[in-house]
Design an enzyme around this catalytic site. Sequence first.
Site, PDB file in Angstrom:
ATOM      1  N   GLY A  29       0.829  -1.201   0.000  1.00 45.13           N
ATOM      2  CA  GLY A  29       0.000   0.000   0.000  1.00 45.13           C
ATOM      3  C   GLY A  29       0.861   1.248   0.000  1.00 45.13           C
ATOM      4  O   GLY A  29       2.096   1.167   0.099  1.00 45.13           O
ATOM      5  N   SER A  30       0.218   2.394  -0.050  1.00 51.34           N
ATOM      6  CA  SER A  30       0.966   3.644  -0.255  1.00 51.34           C
ATOM      7  C   SER A  30       1.765   4.067   0.979  1.00 51.34           C
ATOM      8  O   SER A  30       2.869   4.598   0.850  1.00 51.34           O
ATOM      9  CB  SER A  30       0.016   4.761  -0.672  1.00 51.34           C
ATOM     10  OG  SER A  30      -0.981   4.947   0.320  1.00 51.34           O
ATOM     11  N   THR A  31       1.279   3.786   2.174  1.00 50.68           N
ATOM     12  CA  THR A  31       2.028   4.200   3.368  1.00 50.68           C
ATOM     13  C   THR A  31       3.218   3.268   3.587  1.00 50.68           C
ATOM     14  O   THR A  31       4.336   3.713   3.856  1.00 50.68           O
ATOM     15  CB  THR A  31       1.120   4.224   4.610  1.00 50.68           C
ATOM     16  OG1 THR A  31      -0.110   4.869   4.280  1.00 50.68           O
ATOM     17  CG2 THR A  31       1.783   4.928   5.776  1.00 50.68           C
ATOM     18  N   ALA A  86      -2.935  -0.053   6.855  1.00 51.34           N
ATOM     19  CA  ALA A  86      -4.269  -0.591   7.171  1.00 51.34           C
ATOM     20  C   ALA A  86      -5.308   0.324   6.537  1.00 51.34           C
ATOM     21  O   ALA A  86      -5.042   1.496   6.275  1.00 51.34           O
ATOM     22  CB  ALA A  86      -4.486  -0.672   8.682  1.00 51.34           C
ATOM     23  N   ASP A  87      -6.474  -0.239   6.308  1.00 50.76           N
ATOM     24  CA  ASP A  87      -7.557   0.582   5.779  1.00 50.76           C
ATOM     25  C   ASP A  87      -8.416   1.160   6.890  1.00 50.76           C
ATOM     26  O   ASP A  87      -8.938   2.261   6.777  1.00 50.76           O
ATOM     27  CB  ASP A  87      -8.423  -0.269   4.837  1.00 50.76           C
ATOM     28  CG  ASP A  87      -7.601  -0.718   3.645  1.00 50.76           C
ATOM     29  OD1 ASP A  87      -7.150   0.153   2.889  1.00 50.76           O
ATOM     30  OD2 ASP A  87      -7.336  -1.922   3.534  1.00 50.76           O
ATOM     31  N   LYS A  97      -7.905  -4.730   6.557  1.00 50.05           N
ATOM     32  CA  LYS A  97      -6.844  -4.590   5.569  1.00 50.05           C
ATOM     33  C   LYS A  97      -7.262  -5.251   4.262  1.00 50.05           C
ATOM     34  O   LYS A  97      -8.214  -6.025   4.252  1.00 50.05           O
ATOM     35  CB  LYS A  97      -5.549  -5.237   6.093  1.00 50.05           C
ATOM     36  CG  LYS A  97      -4.822  -4.374   7.115  1.00 50.05           C
ATOM     37  CD  LYS A  97      -3.599  -5.053   7.715  1.00 50.05           C
ATOM     38  CE  LYS A  97      -2.576  -5.402   6.665  1.00 50.05           C
ATOM     39  NZ  LYS A  97      -2.189  -4.241   5.827  1.00 50.05           N
ATOM     40  N   GLY A 100      -5.505  -2.835  -0.797  1.00 47.83           N
ATOM     41  CA  GLY A 100      -4.551  -2.969  -1.899  1.00 47.83           C
ATOM     42  C   GLY A 100      -4.514  -4.370  -2.476  1.00 47.83           C
ATOM     43  O   GLY A 100      -3.694  -4.684  -3.337  1.00 47.83           O
ATOM     44  N   GLU A 106      -0.054 -10.444   3.437  1.00 48.84           N
ATOM     45  CA  GLU A 106       0.082  -9.566   4.610  1.00 48.84           C
ATOM     46  C   GLU A 106      -0.215 -10.334   5.884  1.00 48.84           C
ATOM     47  O   GLU A 106       0.497 -10.231   6.877  1.00 48.84           O
ATOM     48  CB  GLU A 106      -0.871  -8.370   4.491  1.00 48.84           C
ATOM     49  CG  GLU A 106      -0.455  -7.363   3.428  1.00 48.84           C
ATOM     50  CD  GLU A 106      -1.477  -6.268   3.206  1.00 48.84           C
ATOM     51  OE1 GLU A 106      -2.677  -6.473   3.487  1.00 48.84           O
ATOM     52  OE2 GLU A 106      -1.076  -5.174   2.757  1.00 48.84           O
TER      53      GLU A 106
HETATM   54  O1  DER Z   1      -4.222  -3.415   1.553  1.00 50.37           O
HETATM   55  C1  DER Z   1      -3.740  -3.037   2.611  1.00 50.37           C
HETATM   56  O2  DER Z   1      -4.042  -3.533   3.723  1.00 50.37           O
HETATM   57  C2  DER Z   1      -2.744  -1.933   2.552  1.00 50.37           C
HETATM   58  O3  DER Z   1      -2.040  -1.922   3.745  1.00 50.37           O
HETATM   59  C3  DER Z   1      -3.428  -0.616   2.224  1.00 50.37           C
HETATM   60  O4  DER Z   1      -4.816  -0.781   2.074  1.00 50.37           O
HETATM   61  C4  DER Z   1      -3.209   0.481   3.226  1.00 50.37           C
HETATM   62  O5  DER Z   1      -3.708   1.657   2.675  1.00 50.37           O
HETATM   63  P1  DER Z   1      -2.718   2.845   2.231  1.00 50.37           P
HETATM   64  O6  DER Z   1      -2.404   2.642   0.795  1.00 50.37           O
HETATM   65  O7  DER Z   1      -3.534   4.077   2.516  1.00 50.37           O
HETATM   66  O8  DER Z   1      -1.483   2.765   3.102  1.00 50.37           O
END
Ligand code: DER
Length: 228
Positions: A29-31, A86-87, A97, A100, A106
């Site tokens: 994911g982006s973070t 996390a979402d 989660k 992504g 994960e």
């Molecule tokens: O899919 C997930 O769990 C990812 O960690 C992601 O959804 C987290 O979101 P982000 O892209 O805002 O970090």
Amino acid sequence: EQLAREKQLAADAALRWVRDGMVLGLGSGSTAACFIVALGKAVREQGLRVQGTATSRASEKLALEAGIPLLEPRRGLRFDLTVDGADELDAHLRLVKGGGGALLREKVLATASDYLLIVADSSKAVAQLGRFPLPLEVVPFALPWVLDAVAALGGAPVLRMSKEAPAEPVKSDQENLLVDCHFEVIAEPEQLVAQLQNIPGIVEQGLFLGLARAAVVAKGESVQVLRP
Ligand code: DER
């Protein structure tokens, strides 16, 4: 903008948990991507010695580009620390989660970790889970019956379609399908997990309960560390 800034703040703060010699799980994911880039910089510029395994092909590519030495899955491999996004996260650090699509790997790496650290912007912290649609990874053959069973639970399931090719369903790294369930409110996450585990064909679901040890949540210019 503000959200991107918060992701960067949380990711940079997560480096404080990293020690020389650690074996790391690298989230998706982006973070988590911000964390992988920051970690790579520390490896290249400070000689930090770490090894890692990624939770998605996308994160693996990023880690390779960042110069982080990677480990292939093997028996007995455990992670000192996994850093992932996390979402949604609630006050007990129960997580949703899978936004992504990487929820299976994960959860595999989170479970093989001594310490799961979540990195998140302020939009992820919620009082109650469920507004973010709960992702499931589903074996293609089982899809119709899974959709029926989740609908019967009130989950309003939607097959996730590719943004690039809207007629095509998204495929996970394992070539399975992704289904997003619009429960709206998940009042009893533990109970829902038990119900989902009774539906054959659901390979993994996006509720991560009792796995996260801490969460680094950035809000504005400050960072909070939340613990269950
Ligand atoms: O899919 C997930 O769990 C990812 O960690 C992601 O959804 C987290 O979101 P982000 O892209 O805002 O970090």
